[in-house]
Enzyme design. Structure first.
Site, PDB file in Angstrom:
ATOM      1  N   SER A  44       6.234  -6.091   4.825  1.00 41.64           N
ATOM      2  CA  SER A  44       5.655  -7.430   4.701  1.00 41.64           C
ATOM      3  C   SER A  44       6.783  -8.373   4.273  1.00 41.64           C
ATOM      4  O   SER A  44       6.841  -8.839   3.156  1.00 41.64           O
ATOM      5  CB  SER A  44       4.520  -7.439   3.672  1.00 41.64           C
ATOM      6  OG  SER A  44       4.978  -7.102   2.388  1.00 41.64           O
ATOM      7  N   HIS A 156       0.752  -1.768   4.549  1.00 42.59           N
ATOM      8  CA  HIS A 156       1.305  -0.497   4.062  1.00 42.59           C
ATOM      9  C   HIS A 156       0.354   0.682   4.281  1.00 42.59           C
ATOM     10  O   HIS A 156       0.661   1.808   3.889  1.00 42.59           O
ATOM     11  CB  HIS A 156       1.629  -0.574   2.564  1.00 42.59           C
ATOM     12  CG  HIS A 156       2.748  -1.516   2.246  1.00 42.59           C
ATOM     13  ND1 HIS A 156       3.080  -1.876   0.971  1.00 42.59           N
ATOM     14  CD2 HIS A 156       3.627  -2.169   3.054  1.00 42.59           C
ATOM     15  CE1 HIS A 156       4.103  -2.712   0.987  1.00 42.59           C
ATOM     16  NE2 HIS A 156       4.451  -2.911   2.237  1.00 42.59           N
ATOM     17  N   GLN A 164      -2.407  -5.856  -0.432  1.00 42.77           N
ATOM     18  CA  GLN A 164      -1.427  -4.801  -0.140  1.00 42.77           C
ATOM     19  C   GLN A 164      -1.289  -3.774  -1.276  1.00 42.77           C
ATOM     20  O   GLN A 164      -1.137  -2.585  -1.025  1.00 42.77           O
ATOM     21  CB  GLN A 164      -0.086  -5.490   0.111  1.00 42.77           C
ATOM     22  CG  GLN A 164       1.063  -4.607   0.488  1.00 42.77           C
ATOM     23  CD  GLN A 164       2.309  -5.439   0.768  1.00 42.77           C
ATOM     24  OE1 GLN A 164       2.468  -5.979   1.853  1.00 42.77           O
ATOM     25  NE2 GLN A 164       3.184  -5.564  -0.206  1.00 42.77           N
ATOM     26  N   GLU A 165      -1.318  -4.261  -2.524  1.00 46.53           N
ATOM     27  CA  GLU A 165      -0.996  -3.350  -3.628  1.00 46.53           C
ATOM     28  C   GLU A 165      -1.962  -3.498  -4.796  1.00 46.53           C
ATOM     29  O   GLU A 165      -2.195  -4.605  -5.278  1.00 46.53           O
ATOM     30  CB  GLU A 165       0.438  -3.630  -4.120  1.00 46.53           C
ATOM     31  CG  GLU A 165       1.437  -3.510  -2.986  1.00 46.53           C
ATOM     32  CD  GLU A 165       2.859  -3.875  -3.371  1.00 46.53           C
ATOM     33  OE1 GLU A 165       3.162  -3.954  -4.581  1.00 46.53           O
ATOM     34  OE2 GLU A 165       3.668  -4.093  -2.456  1.00 46.53           O
ATOM     35  N   GLU A 208       3.838   3.488   0.044  1.00 48.34           N
ATOM     36  CA  GLU A 208       4.468   3.498  -1.281  1.00 48.34           C
ATOM     37  C   GLU A 208       3.918   4.606  -2.169  1.00 48.34           C
ATOM     38  O   GLU A 208       4.031   4.561  -3.396  1.00 48.34           O
ATOM     39  CB  GLU A 208       4.328   2.116  -1.938  1.00 48.34           C
ATOM     40  CG  GLU A 208       5.054   1.043  -1.122  1.00 48.34           C
ATOM     41  CD  GLU A 208       5.125  -0.310  -1.806  1.00 48.34           C
ATOM     42  OE1 GLU A 208       4.426  -0.538  -2.808  1.00 48.34           O
ATOM     43  OE2 GLU A 208       5.912  -1.149  -1.320  1.00 48.34           O
ATOM     44  N   ASP A 245      -0.567  -7.102  -5.878  1.00 53.63           N
ATOM     45  CA  ASP A 245       0.277  -7.840  -4.946  1.00 53.63           C
ATOM     46  C   ASP A 245      -0.503  -7.946  -3.640  1.00 53.63           C
ATOM     47  O   ASP A 245      -0.468  -7.042  -2.821  1.00 53.63           O
ATOM     48  CB  ASP A 245       1.626  -7.142  -4.702  1.00 53.63           C
ATOM     49  CG  ASP A 245       2.473  -7.912  -3.688  1.00 53.63           C
ATOM     50  OD1 ASP A 245       2.045  -9.006  -3.255  1.00 53.63           O
ATOM     51  OD2 ASP A 245       3.560  -7.424  -3.323  1.00 53.63           O
ATOM     52  N   GLU A 288       1.225 -10.975  -7.879  1.00 59.41           N
ATOM     53  CA  GLU A 288       2.405 -11.332  -7.065  1.00 59.41           C
ATOM     54  C   GLU A 288       1.957 -11.915  -5.724  1.00 59.41           C
ATOM     55  O   GLU A 288       1.008 -11.416  -5.120  1.00 59.41           O
ATOM     56  CB  GLU A 288       3.208 -10.038  -6.856  1.00 59.41           C
ATOM     57  CG  GLU A 288       4.451 -10.168  -6.001  1.00 59.41           C
ATOM     58  CD  GLU A 288       5.138  -8.804  -5.837  1.00 59.41           C
ATOM     59  OE1 GLU A 288       5.166  -8.017  -6.811  1.00 59.41           O
ATOM     60  OE2 GLU A 288       5.645  -8.532  -4.735  1.00 59.41           O
ATOM     61  N   ASP A 315       7.446 -13.424  -4.691  1.00 62.75           N
ATOM     62  CA  ASP A 315       8.230 -12.445  -3.925  1.00 62.75           C
ATOM     63  C   ASP A 315       8.633 -13.098  -2.603  1.00 62.75           C
ATOM     64  O   ASP A 315       9.730 -13.664  -2.484  1.00 62.75           O
ATOM     65  CB  ASP A 315       7.384 -11.171  -3.722  1.00 62.75           C
ATOM     66  CG  ASP A 315       8.004 -10.194  -2.737  1.00 62.75           C
ATOM     67  OD1 ASP A 315       9.188 -10.330  -2.408  1.00 62.75           O
ATOM     68  OD2 ASP A 315       7.294  -9.260  -2.269  1.00 62.75           O
ATOM     69  N   LYS A 340      14.740  -8.354  -5.104  1.00 63.19           N
ATOM     70  CA  LYS A 340      14.981  -7.292  -4.118  1.00 63.19           C
ATOM     71  C   LYS A 340      16.345  -7.575  -3.503  1.00 63.19           C
ATOM     72  O   LYS A 340      16.520  -8.591  -2.809  1.00 63.19           O
ATOM     73  CB  LYS A 340      13.924  -7.351  -3.016  1.00 63.19           C
ATOM     74  CG  LYS A 340      12.508  -6.958  -3.444  1.00 63.19           C
ATOM     75  CD  LYS A 340      11.513  -7.353  -2.343  1.00 63.19           C
ATOM     76  CE  LYS A 340      10.156  -6.705  -2.520  1.00 63.19           C
ATOM     77  NZ  LYS A 340       9.158  -7.298  -1.583  1.00 63.19           N
ATOM     78  N   HIS A 368      11.443  -2.241  -5.470  1.00 63.10           N
ATOM     79  CA  HIS A 368      11.783  -1.448  -4.276  1.00 63.10           C
ATOM     80  C   HIS A 368      11.311  -2.170  -3.018  1.00 63.10           C
ATOM     81  O   HIS A 368      10.783  -3.288  -3.098  1.00 63.10           O
ATOM     82  CB  HIS A 368      11.084  -0.080  -4.376  1.00 63.10           C
ATOM     83  CG  HIS A 368       9.574  -0.169  -4.334  1.00 63.10           C
ATOM     84  ND1 HIS A 368       8.760   0.885  -4.038  1.00 63.10           N
ATOM     85  CD2 HIS A 368       8.729  -1.223  -4.546  1.00 63.10           C
ATOM     86  CE1 HIS A 368       7.493   0.501  -4.072  1.00 63.10           C
ATOM     87  NE2 HIS A 368       7.451  -0.766  -4.385  1.00 63.10           N
ATOM     88  N   ARG A 369      11.436  -1.536  -1.850  1.00 59.54           N
ATOM     89  CA  ARG A 369      10.805  -1.983  -0.612  1.00 59.54           C
ATOM     90  C   ARG A 369       9.846  -0.894  -0.135  1.00 59.54           C
ATOM     91  O   ARG A 369       9.985   0.266  -0.524  1.00 59.54           O
ATOM     92  CB  ARG A 369      11.850  -2.246   0.498  1.00 59.54           C
ATOM     93  CG  ARG A 369      12.876  -3.302   0.209  1.00 59.54           C
ATOM     94  CD  ARG A 369      12.314  -4.632  -0.232  1.00 59.54           C
ATOM     95  NE  ARG A 369      11.386  -5.285   0.663  1.00 59.54           N
ATOM     96  CZ  ARG A 369      11.648  -6.368   1.391  1.00 59.54           C
ATOM     97  NH1 ARG A 369      12.847  -6.921   1.316  1.00 59.54           N
ATOM     98  NH2 ARG A 369      10.724  -6.927   2.160  1.00 59.54           N
ATOM     99  N   SER A 370       8.940  -1.260   0.758  1.00 65.21           N
ATOM    100  CA  SER A 370       7.977  -0.243   1.222  1.00 65.21           C
ATOM    101  C   SER A 370       8.675   0.842   2.041  1.00 65.21           C
ATOM    102  O   SER A 370       8.252   1.989   2.043  1.00 65.21           O
ATOM    103  CB  SER A 370       6.857  -0.903   2.012  1.00 65.21           C
ATOM    104  OG  SER A 370       7.381  -1.673   3.067  1.00 65.21           O
ATOM    105  N   LYS A 391       9.010  -2.438 -10.378  1.00 64.80           N
ATOM    106  CA  LYS A 391       7.937  -2.082  -9.449  1.00 64.80           C
ATOM    107  C   LYS A 391       8.529  -1.155  -8.411  1.00 64.80           C
ATOM    108  O   LYS A 391       9.332  -1.564  -7.585  1.00 64.80           O
ATOM    109  CB  LYS A 391       7.414  -3.360  -8.779  1.00 64.80           C
ATOM    110  CG  LYS A 391       6.281  -3.110  -7.809  1.00 64.80           C
ATOM    111  CD  LYS A 391       5.698  -4.408  -7.266  1.00 64.80           C
ATOM    112  CE  LYS A 391       6.242  -4.729  -5.892  1.00 64.80           C
ATOM    113  NZ  LYS A 391       5.304  -5.486  -5.046  1.00 64.80           N
TER     114      LYS A 391
HETATM  115  P1  PGA Z   1       7.673  -4.823   1.609  1.00 64.71           P
HETATM  116  O1  PGA Z   1       6.541  -5.044   0.527  1.00 64.71           O
HETATM  117  O2  PGA Z   1       8.763  -4.020   1.029  1.00 64.71           O
HETATM  118  O3  PGA Z   1       6.918  -4.129   2.720  1.00 64.71           O
HETATM  119  O4  PGA Z   1       8.128  -6.199   2.043  1.00 64.71           O
HETATM  120  C1  PGA Z   1       6.741  -4.986  -0.831  1.00 64.71           C
HETATM  121  C2  PGA Z   1       6.203  -6.199  -1.507  1.00 64.71           C
HETATM  122  O5  PGA Z   1       5.588  -7.085  -0.867  1.00 64.71           O
HETATM  123  O6  PGA Z   1       6.400  -6.346  -2.704  1.00 64.71           O
HETATM  124 ZN    ZN Z   2       5.344  -8.438  -2.751  1.00 73.82          ZN
END
Ligand code: PGA
Ligand code: ZN
Length: 430
Positions: A44, A156, A164-165, A208, A245, A288, A315, A340, A368-370, A391
Site C-alpha cells: 500500500s 495485505h 489494513q492493520e 505481515e 492502520d 495511522e 505514513d 520507513k 517495516h514494509r509488508s 511497528k
Molecule cells: P506497506 O504497508 O508496506 O504495504 O506499504 C505498511 C503500512 O501501510 O504501514
Molecule cells: Zn501505514
C-alpha cells in the site's frame, strides 16, 4: 586507521522479499568490515515514495531487479569505492546526485536503500560498534514499545476487511522482552478465538504474519483481539491497548470523494465518527493514515479532536519525506510520523526526517514494509533514534521476527541500562 574505513568493494546481488518478489541486496566491504543491506517493499505504497526500479516484461512477472542491480554494480559501485564509510551523508548525497531525480526513479529507491543501509553497517562493523550505538551514540538506550499487526486486511490479505492493520499494543509491559512474551501469549489465544468463531480455515496469515480471517468489519477484528487479551489473562486498557492502520488511501474513491468502508460509502465526517466510536470502545491509542494521503485537512481535524488520547500517525501522508512532513507540521496534521527508510531511499534523508519530526514535537515511529526481509536494520534504527515505538508485524514469520530477535539481543547487550517506556511514547498531544 582511517584507511580501514575506506570502502573497498560494493556489490549488488539478487535476493527475494517475503512475498517472493525480487529485491536488491547490497554488500559493502571495507578493509576490516562488511555491511549487508536488503531493501524491503510495500504494497500500500504512497504516491510520494521513492520509486522502485523494476524490469517489467515477463520474467518475475515484471518485478525483476536486474536493471537495478546493474545500476548498483556499474554506476554506484565505482563511485563509492574510496569513500570513508563513516561519511554516511557524503555517500548518500552522492547517491542522490547520481540519481538526479526527485523520486529516485533513475537508480531506484530499492537500489539506493540497500546501498545506504549496507554502508552504515560496514562503518559500524569496521569501528567494532553495535549498529545502534554507531548510528545513535552512547545515549541510545530506549527499547521501543512494539506494536503488532495481528489481524491483516486491506491489500495485505484476501478477506473483506477494509482496514489494513489491527494492531496489538502491549504498552503495560515492564520491558521489551516482557512485551514480546505478552504479545505472543495473546497472539496464540487469538488463534483459538478465531478458530472457535470462524472455523479452522480462518487462521491462515496475511503478509505481515497476522491472521486474515473472513471478517466483514473491523469491529469484529477488535472484538476478537479483546477476547484474546482476556483469554490470555490480561486486560484491555491497562496492560494492552489497540491500534489501527486503515491505510485509507487504499479505499478512497477520489472521483466520488468517498471512502468505501465495509461495503458502505462514507464521507470524511462519517469516517471520523466511526474512528471516534472505535477509539472509545476498544482503548485505541494509535491511528495511522486514517484519511487519504493528500487530505491534510481531514488529518488536521482528527488530530485536533483526538490527539490528547491517540497518536495520529502520518505514513502515506509523509512518505518519510521532509517536504510533506513540513506541510504536516504547518497544518498540525498529526502528532506522529512513520519512518520507513525505503520510502525516501537513504539513511541520511531518513535521519534528517526524524530530526525535523522531533523538533516539531512529533513522535517518529519506525516501521517495516509488508514485503520485508531478514534484514533487521530497523531494529537498530529504532534504538538509535530513540523512536520509542516500532511497528514490525505479528510475532511470527522470520522477516518480522528478525527485528524482534535483534531487539531482544540489544536489550541483553544493554543489560540494566536498557530502558522501556511502555505507554509514554503514545502520549503526545499537539
Ligand atoms: P506497506 O504497508 O508496506 O504495504 O506499504 C505498511 C503500512 O501501510 O504501514
Ligand atoms: Zn501505514
Amino acid at each position: 586507521m582511517d584507511e580501514d574505513f575506506k570502502i573497498k568493494q560494493v556489490k549488488g546481488l539478487l535476493a527475494l522479499d517475503s512475498r517472493g518478489n525480487p529485491t536488491v541486496k547490497a554488500i559493502v566491504k571495507t578493509e576490516r568490515g562488511i555491511g549487508v543491506g536488503i531493501s524491503p517493499s510495500g504494497a500500500s505504497k504512497s504516491s510520494k515514495e521513492a520509486v522502485e526500479l523494476r524490469d517489467g516484461g515477463k520474467k518475475w512477472n515484471g518485478m525483476g531487479t536486474s536493471i537495478a542491480l546493474s545500476k548498483l554494480n556499474e554506476v554506484i559501485a565505482p563511485r563509492l569505492v574510496g569513500i570513508d564509510s563513516r561519511k554516511q551523508a557524503e555517500a548518500d548525497i552522492l547517491l542522490v546526485a547520481l540519481d538526479g531525480t526527485s523520486n529516485k526513479s533513475s537508480l531506484g529507491g530499492n537500489t539506493t536503500t540497500a546501498v545506504s543501509i549496507a554502508t552504515s553497517k560496514a562503518a559500524a562493523s569496521t569501528a567494532g560498534l553495535e549498529l545502534f550505538e554507531y548510528l545513535g551514540g552512547v545515549g541510545s538506550k530506549v527499547l521501543p514499545t512494539p506494536i503488532l499487526n495481528v489481524i491483516n486486511g486491506g491489500v495485505h490479505a484476501g478477506n473483506n476487511l477494509s482496514f489494513q492493520e489491527h494492531i496489538l499494543i502491549p504498552a503495560g509491559a515492564g520491558s521489551f522482552s516482557e512485551a514480546i512474551r505478552m504479545a505472543v501469549e495473546v497472539y496464540k489465544n487469538l488463534k483459538e478465538v478465531i478458530k472457535e468463531k470462524y472455523g479452522k480455515n480462518s487462521v491462515n496469515v496475511g503478509d505481515e504474519g497476522g491472521y486474515a480471517p473472513p471478517m466483514n468489519s473491523s469491529r469484529e477484528a477488535f472484538e476478537a483481539i479483546s477476547a484474546a487479551i482476556k483469554k490470555a489473562g490480561y486486560s484491555l486498557g491497562s496492560e494492552f491497548f489497540i491500534g489501527i492502520d486503515p491505510a485509507a488511501s487504499e479505499f478512497y474513491d477520489k472521483e466520488k470523494r468517498k471512502y468505501i468502508v465495509e461495503g458502505k460509502e462514507m464521507a470524511t465526517a462519517d469516517l471520523l465518527e466511526y474512528y471516534k466510536e472505535l477509539v472509545d470502545e476498544f482503548s485505541i491509542i494509535y491511528l495511522e493514515d486514517p484519511f487519504d494521503e493528500d487530505d491534510f485537512e481531514a488529518f488536521k481535524e482528527i488530530t485536533k479532536e483526538l490527539s490528547k488520547k491517540v497518536l495520529i500517525v502520518g505514513d502515506d501522508l509523509y512518505a518519510t519525506n521532509v517536504t510533506y512532513l513540513r506541510q504536516g507540521i504547518e497544518a498540525r496534521a498529526t502528532n506522529a510520523a512513520l519512518v520507513k527508510v525505503n520510502q525516501v531511499g537513504t539513511v541520511t534523508e531518513t535521519l534528517n526526517y526524524v530530526r525535523v519530526a522531533k523538533e516539531a514535537g512529533m513522535r517518529p515511529v519506525v516501521s517495516h514494509r509488508s514485503g520485508d526481509t531478514e534484514d533487521p536494520f530497523i531494529a537498530d534504527l529504532a534504538v538509535a533514534i530513540g523512536s520509542g515505538i516500532i511497528k514490525t508485524g505479528a510475532p511470527a514469520r522470520s522477516e518480522r521476527v528478525s527485528k524482534y530477535n535483534r531487539l531482544l539481543e540489544i536489550e541483553s547487550l544493554l543489560g540494566p541500562s536498557a530502558m522501556f517506556l511502555g505507554k509514554e511514547p503514545f502520549l503526545r498531544s499537539m
